[in-house]
Design a protein around this motif. Structure first.
Motif, PDB file in Angstrom:
ATOM      1  N   GLY A   1      11.821  -8.525   3.604  1.00 56.56           N
ATOM      2  CA  GLY A   1      11.450  -7.847   5.018  1.00 56.56           C
ATOM      3  C   GLY A   1      11.098  -6.371   5.183  1.00 56.56           C
ATOM      4  N   PHE A   2      11.283  -5.734   4.166  1.00 59.31           N
ATOM      5  CA  PHE A   2      10.732  -4.443   4.236  1.00 59.31           C
ATOM      6  C   PHE A   2       9.126  -4.027   4.242  1.00 59.31           C
ATOM      7  CE2 PHE A   2       9.692   0.286   2.287  1.00 59.31           C
ATOM      8  CZ  PHE A   2      11.021   0.861   2.802  1.00 59.31           C
ATOM      9  N   GLY A   3       8.791  -3.275   5.461  1.00 52.12           N
ATOM     10  CA  GLY A   3       7.353  -2.726   5.451  1.00 52.12           C
ATOM     11  C   GLY A   3       6.921  -1.696   4.018  1.00 52.12           C
ATOM     12  N   HIS A   4       5.571  -2.981   3.304  1.00 54.03           N
ATOM     13  CA  HIS A   4       4.905  -2.055   2.254  1.00 54.03           C
ATOM     14  C   HIS A   4       3.092  -1.318   2.776  1.00 54.03           C
ATOM     15  CE1 HIS A   4       7.368  -5.116   1.083  1.00 54.03           C
ATOM     16  NE2 HIS A   4       8.191  -4.595   0.497  1.00 54.03           N
ATOM     17  N   SER A   5       3.781  -0.374   3.361  1.00 52.74           N
ATOM     18  CA  SER A   5       2.655  -0.090   4.434  1.00 52.74           C
ATOM     19  C   SER A   5       2.580   1.608   4.700  1.00 52.74           C
ATOM     20  CB  SER A   5       1.532  -0.417   4.938  1.00 52.74           C
ATOM     21  OG  SER A   5       0.079  -0.012   5.523  1.00 52.74           O
ATOM     22  N   ALA A   6       1.549   2.215   3.248  1.00 51.74           N
ATOM     23  CA  ALA A   6       1.696   3.928   4.311  1.00 51.74           C
ATOM     24  C   ALA A   6      -0.059   4.414   4.135  1.00 51.74           C
ATOM     25  CB  ALA A   6       2.088   5.304   3.071  1.00 51.74           C
ATOM     26  N   ASN A   7      -0.426   4.941   5.123  1.00 51.13           N
ATOM     27  CA  ASN A   7      -2.206   5.060   4.950  1.00 51.13           C
ATOM     28  C   ASN A   7      -2.564   6.545   3.882  1.00 51.13           C
ATOM     29  OD1 ASN A   7      -1.193   7.054   6.303  1.00 51.13           O
ATOM     30  ND2 ASN A   7      -3.203   6.899   8.480  1.00 51.13           N
ATOM     31  N   GLY A   8      -1.271   6.934   3.380  1.00 49.69           N
ATOM     32  CA  GLY A   8      -1.814   7.537   2.531  1.00 49.69           C
ATOM     33  C   GLY A   8      -0.627   7.125   1.225  1.00 49.69           C
TER      34      GLY A   8
ATOM     35  N   LYS B   1       0.758  -0.952   0.181  1.00 50.16           N
ATOM     36  CA  LYS B   1      -0.025  -0.483  -0.321  1.00 50.16           C
ATOM     37  C   LYS B   1       0.516   1.523   0.011  1.00 50.16           C
ATOM     38  CE  LYS B   1      -3.805   1.765   2.335  1.00 50.16           C
ATOM     39  NZ  LYS B   1      -5.027   1.671   3.406  1.00 50.16           N
ATOM     40  N   ASN B   2       1.180   2.040  -1.021  1.00 48.31           N
ATOM     41  CA  ASN B   2       1.348   3.116  -1.114  1.00 48.31           C
ATOM     42  C   ASN B   2       3.244   3.221  -1.200  1.00 48.31           C
ATOM     43  OD1 ASN B   2      -0.953   4.369  -2.161  1.00 48.31           O
ATOM     44  ND2 ASN B   2      -1.120   4.861   0.229  1.00 48.31           N
ATOM     45  N   LEU B   3       3.688   1.897  -0.905  1.00 47.10           N
ATOM     46  CA  LEU B   3       5.460   2.177  -0.338  1.00 47.10           C
ATOM     47  C   LEU B   3       5.789   1.183  -0.651  1.00 47.10           C
ATOM     48  CD1 LEU B   3       7.719   3.499   0.825  1.00 47.10           C
ATOM     49  CD2 LEU B   3       7.558   2.482   3.468  1.00 47.10           C
ATOM     50  N   ALA B   4       6.996   0.622  -1.953  1.00 38.85           N
ATOM     51  CA  ALA B   4       6.923  -0.939  -2.095  1.00 38.85           C
ATOM     52  C   ALA B   4       8.885  -0.915  -1.256  1.00 38.85           C
ATOM     53  CB  ALA B   4       6.456  -1.339  -2.743  1.00 38.85           C
ATOM     54  N   ALA B   5       9.438  -1.429  -1.904  1.00 33.19           N
ATOM     55  CA  ALA B   5      10.523  -2.021  -2.060  1.00 33.19           C
ATOM     56  C   ALA B   5      10.504  -3.459  -3.003  1.00 33.19           C
ATOM     57  CB  ALA B   5      11.929  -2.495  -0.653  1.00 33.19           C
ATOM     58  N   VAL B   6      11.891  -3.351  -4.259  1.00 29.71           N
ATOM     59  CA  VAL B   6      11.628  -4.171  -5.173  1.00 29.71           C
ATOM     60  C   VAL B   6      12.800  -4.743  -5.547  1.00 29.71           C
ATOM     61  CG1 VAL B   6       9.810  -3.796  -5.902  1.00 29.71           C
ATOM     62  CG2 VAL B   6      11.221  -2.902  -6.855  1.00 29.71           C
TER      63      VAL B   6
ATOM     64  N   ASP C   1      22.348   8.751   3.057  1.00 31.85           N
ATOM     65  CA  ASP C   1      23.539   8.093   4.891  1.00 31.85           C
ATOM     66  C   ASP C   1      22.275   7.282   4.951  1.00 31.85           C
ATOM     67  OD1 ASP C   1      25.570   8.524   5.637  1.00 31.85           O
ATOM     68  OD2 ASP C   1      24.735   9.407   6.980  1.00 31.85           O
ATOM     69  N   GLY C   2      22.290   5.990   4.531  1.00 33.95           N
ATOM     70  CA  GLY C   2      21.452   4.938   4.984  1.00 33.95           C
ATOM     71  C   GLY C   2      20.096   4.896   5.514  1.00 33.95           C
ATOM     72  N   HIS C   3      19.473   5.728   4.696  1.00 41.41           N
ATOM     73  CA  HIS C   3      18.019   6.278   5.287  1.00 41.41           C
ATOM     74  C   HIS C   3      17.654   6.655   4.047  1.00 41.41           C
ATOM     75  CE1 HIS C   3      19.433   7.328   9.548  1.00 41.41           C
ATOM     76  NE2 HIS C   3      20.660   8.025   8.805  1.00 41.41           N
ATOM     77  N   ILE C   4      16.130   5.887   3.694  1.00 41.34           N
ATOM     78  CA  ILE C   4      14.863   6.175   2.548  1.00 41.34           C
ATOM     79  C   ILE C   4      13.753   7.480   3.435  1.00 41.34           C
ATOM     80  CG2 ILE C   4      13.235   5.602   1.143  1.00 41.34           C
ATOM     81  CD1 ILE C   4      16.298   3.962   1.286  1.00 41.34           C
ATOM     82  N   LEU C   5      14.497   8.124   2.627  1.00 42.52           N
ATOM     83  CA  LEU C   5      13.544   9.252   3.307  1.00 42.52           C
ATOM     84  C   LEU C   5      12.063   9.530   2.741  1.00 42.52           C
ATOM     85  CD1 LEU C   5      16.229  12.054   3.679  1.00 42.52           C
ATOM     86  CD2 LEU C   5      15.150  10.981   5.482  1.00 42.52           C
ATOM     87  N   ALA C   6      11.201   9.429   3.183  1.00 46.34           N
ATOM     88  CA  ALA C   6       9.634   9.268   2.189  1.00 46.34           C
ATOM     89  C   ALA C   6       8.455  10.362   2.747  1.00 46.34           C
ATOM     90  CB  ALA C   6       8.552   8.470   2.673  1.00 46.34           C
ATOM     91  N   GLY C   7       7.857  11.657   2.124  1.00 50.53           N
ATOM     92  CA  GLY C   7       7.307  12.073   2.262  1.00 50.53           C
ATOM     93  C   GLY C   7       5.649  12.042   1.563  1.00 50.53           C
ATOM     94  N   GLY C   8       4.653  12.849   2.171  1.00 49.02           N
ATOM     95  CA  GLY C   8       3.407  12.265   1.200  1.00 49.02           C
ATOM     96  C   GLY C   8       2.043  12.659   2.057  1.00 49.02           C
ATOM     97  N   TYR C   9       1.326  11.947   1.734  1.00 50.84           N
ATOM     98  CA  TYR C   9       0.291  12.653   2.420  1.00 50.84           C
ATOM     99  C   TYR C   9      -0.057  11.622   3.529  1.00 50.84           C
ATOM    100  CZ  TYR C   9      -1.425  15.778  -1.887  1.00 50.84           C
ATOM    101  OH  TYR C   9      -0.728  16.442  -2.333  1.00 50.84           O
ATOM    102  N   TYR C  10       0.629  10.368   4.301  1.00 49.40           N
ATOM    103  CA  TYR C  10       0.557   9.739   4.564  1.00 49.40           C
ATOM    104  C   TYR C  10       0.820  10.051   6.096  1.00 49.40           C
ATOM    105  CZ  TYR C  10       5.192   9.768   5.183  1.00 49.40           C
ATOM    106  OH  TYR C  10       6.681   9.747   5.167  1.00 49.40           O
TER     107      TYR C  10
ATOM    108  N   PRO D   1      16.157   1.373   5.658  1.00 48.30           N
ATOM    109  CA  PRO D   1      15.965   0.539   4.041  1.00 48.30           C
ATOM    110  C   PRO D   1      15.924  -0.872   4.110  1.00 48.30           C
ATOM    111  CG  PRO D   1      18.376   1.845   4.389  1.00 48.30           C
ATOM    112  CD  PRO D   1      17.971   1.976   5.700  1.00 48.30           C
ATOM    113  N   ALA D   2      16.000  -1.678   5.435  1.00 45.13           N
ATOM    114  CA  ALA D   2      16.127  -2.895   5.522  1.00 45.13           C
ATOM    115  C   ALA D   2      14.716  -3.030   6.166  1.00 45.13           C
ATOM    116  CB  ALA D   2      17.370  -3.693   6.261  1.00 45.13           C
ATOM    117  N   THR D   3      14.011  -2.594   6.784  1.00 42.59           N
ATOM    118  CA  THR D   3      12.723  -3.199   7.468  1.00 42.59           C
ATOM    119  C   THR D   3      11.659  -2.296   7.180  1.00 42.59           C
ATOM    120  OG1 THR D   3      12.687  -1.778   8.884  1.00 42.59           O
ATOM    121  CG2 THR D   3      14.066  -3.595   9.214  1.00 42.59           C
ATOM    122  N   GLY D   4      12.002  -1.009   6.601  1.00 45.62           N
ATOM    123  CA  GLY D   4      10.817   0.695   6.396  1.00 45.62           C
ATOM    124  C   GLY D   4      10.181   0.574   7.526  1.00 45.62           C
ATOM    125  N   ARG D   5      10.709   0.759   8.576  1.00 44.87           N
ATOM    126  CA  ARG D   5      10.919   1.024   9.673  1.00 44.87           C
ATOM    127  C   ARG D   5      10.742   2.492  10.169  1.00 44.87           C
ATOM    128  NH1 ARG D   5       6.253  -1.723  11.694  1.00 44.87           N
ATOM    129  NH2 ARG D   5       6.940  -4.253  11.637  1.00 44.87           N
TER     130      ARG D   5
END
Length: 194
Positions: free
Chosen positions: A135-142, A120-125, A151-160, A177-181
């Motif tokens: 192992g990566f969480g695939h869920s954002a509520n928006g 849901k709205n987020l994925a690692a492939v 630098d070892g982080h996935i920076l995400a922005g949006g409506y969630y 980047p490994a867990t999506g947490r």
């Protein structure tokens, strides 16, 4: 790693001297004419491969049409062949970023499945198979609007307001980047979408 954003929309005709060709130079892949508005929202290079994401269903190159739902890749070198990579995302992909080794593509947008699997709205492939990385969480509520590896982080922005079970950092979150947490790298206190 080089990342560039590109939105393809209809542009007004410009004054040109000489004939104008509708054939793309050097067999560059292009959106196929489907009778609906289709758009590339981001074009990014990782290693020797280019990745395009957006809202489209078909890509054409040198007279051949390929079914690709909202994401595809092609070689960054001439003659730019389209790859068989096909994660099959069932909705808009707004952004893509990559692990430093280019083995993982992180996708954000407004979708509910990748390759027929819930995301849901987020994925690692995987960039080799197109399959979801389990192992990566695939869920954002928006809708996720943007992603950037830093630098070892996935920076995400949006409506969630919640991403992978955490509501600690709505609208702009740093993800492991490994867990999506939410890894706590950012605490911006944003009160509206990014």
């Amino acid at each position: 790693m080089l990342t560039a954003s590109l939105a393809l929309t209809a542009a007004p005709a410009s004054a040109a001297t000489g004939p104008v060709s509708s054939t793309p130079a050097s067999n560059t892949p292009q959106l196929a004419s489907t009778g609906t508005t289709e758009q590339v929202r981001q074009l990014a290079q990782c290693g020797d491969t280019m990745y395009a994401v957006g809202t489209f269903t078909a890509i054409s190159q040198a007279g051949t049409t390929y079914t690709r739902d909202n994401i595809f890749s092609f070689s960054a070198a001439k003659p730019y062949p389209i790859t068989s990579w096909n994660p099959d995302v069932n909705g808009i992909v707004n952004g893509v970023t990559f692990s430093p080794d280019c083995a993982t593509a992180y996708l954000g947008g407004k979708f509910s499945t990748v390759g027929g699997v819930s995301a849901k709205n987020l994925a690692a492939v995987s960039t080799s198979t197109g399959a979801l990385i389990p192992g990566f969480g695939h869920s954002a509520n928006g809708q996720v609007e943007t992603l950037q590896y830093y630098d070892g982080h996935i920076l995400a922005g949006g409506y969630y307001t919640t991403v992978n079970g955490s509501s600690a950092d709505p609208y702009m979150t740093s993800l492991n980047p490994a867990t999506g947490r939410d890894d706590g790298f950012l605490h911006l206190g944003i009160s509206g979408n990014w």
